[in-house]
Scaffold this active site. Structure first.
Site, PDB file in Angstrom:
ATOM      1  N   VAL A   1       0.826  -1.211   0.000  1.00 28.49           N
ATOM      2  CA  VAL A   1       0.000   0.000   0.000  1.00 28.49           C
ATOM      3  C   VAL A   1       0.864   1.266   0.000  1.00 28.49           C
ATOM      4  O   VAL A   1       0.347   2.381   0.010  1.00 28.49           O
ATOM      5  CB  VAL A   1      -0.955  -0.006   1.216  1.00 28.49           C
ATOM      6  CG1 VAL A   1      -0.197   0.316   2.501  1.00 28.49           C
ATOM      7  CG2 VAL A   1      -2.137   0.933   1.020  1.00 28.49           C
ATOM      8  N   SER A   2       2.165   1.112  -0.066  1.00 33.08           N
ATOM      9  CA  SER A   2       3.066   2.261   0.032  1.00 33.08           C
ATOM     10  C   SER A   2       3.032   3.130  -1.227  1.00 33.08           C
ATOM     11  O   SER A   2       3.290   2.626  -2.325  1.00 33.08           O
ATOM     12  CB  SER A   2       4.499   1.776   0.255  1.00 33.08           C
ATOM     13  OG  SER A   2       5.427   2.812   0.023  1.00 33.08           O
TER      14      SER A   2
END
Length: 199
Positions: free
Chosen positions: A11-12
């Site tokens: 999710v970065s």
């Protein structure tokens, strides 16, 4: 041949900005990549970082500006307020781990596909149908979404321990095993490239 441990968060936003540059650099130098998805929030907790929700407003505003600057510079689509963020990253991380064990597909494409799904496509990467679709799109058996749960959970936890021990504290984080050189952030990929060229 150099070996790169790549600590990533599915999710970065910074892993998304990195795109496929790591794979291009590794190919150029004949280096191998081991993908190590980690729980970034726990990694922050264990290494003195601050979770985004707890950061000072000035830091959050700088983060917002910087992400948009980089997206514009890299000419990639970017939604600063994605519909599905924050989101549970465990299922997508398990899928990356299972795919790496299974082999045969485009693992870098899968890892990048999860981050792109969040930051450019407004998709929920904790949703089973999204995970299966991305697995299949990158040459893996979509059933890995189920088959890899137990091993994925064990490896996911171990990756976190290894990240802390290796000196990683964020993502993307790249460590060259042979030299112990560490590179934090998508904006350090040029330095990784230069380092590999010197080996």
């Amino acid at each position: 041949m150099a070996s790169i441990d790549y600590y990533l968060g599915t999710v970065s936003p910074y892993c998304y900005l990195a795109g496929r540059r790591l794979e291009e650099i590794a190919d150029k130098h004949g280096a191998s990549i081991t993908y190590k998805p980690v729980d970034l929030l726990q990694l922050f907790d264990r290494t003195g970082g601050v979770r985004p929700a707890d950061r000072h407003a000035s830091r959050l505003e700088y983060r917002r500006q910087e992400l948009l600057r980089w997206a514009e510079f890299l000419r990639i689509p970017f939604n600063i307020k994605p519909a599905y963020w924050p989101v549970n990253t465990a299922p997508s991380s398990y899928a990356v781990i299972a795919a790496q064990q299974a082999g045969g597909g485009d693992l870098g494409g899968l890892a990048h596909g999860f981050t792109r799904a969040v930051w450019a496509e407004e998709r929920d990467i904790s949703d089973d149908s999204v995970i299966r679709e991305l697995l299949e799109a990158h040459g893996f058996d979509p059933a890995l979404a189920d088959k890899g749960l137990l091993v994925g959970a064990e490896t996911y936890g171990r990756n976190l321990d290894e990240a802390v021990e290796a000196g990683a504290f964020g993502a993307p984080f790249y460590i060259v095993r042979e030299t112990g050189q560490r590179f934090w952030g998508q904006d350090r990929l040029d330095f990784l490239d230069r380092h590999l060229a010197s080996l």
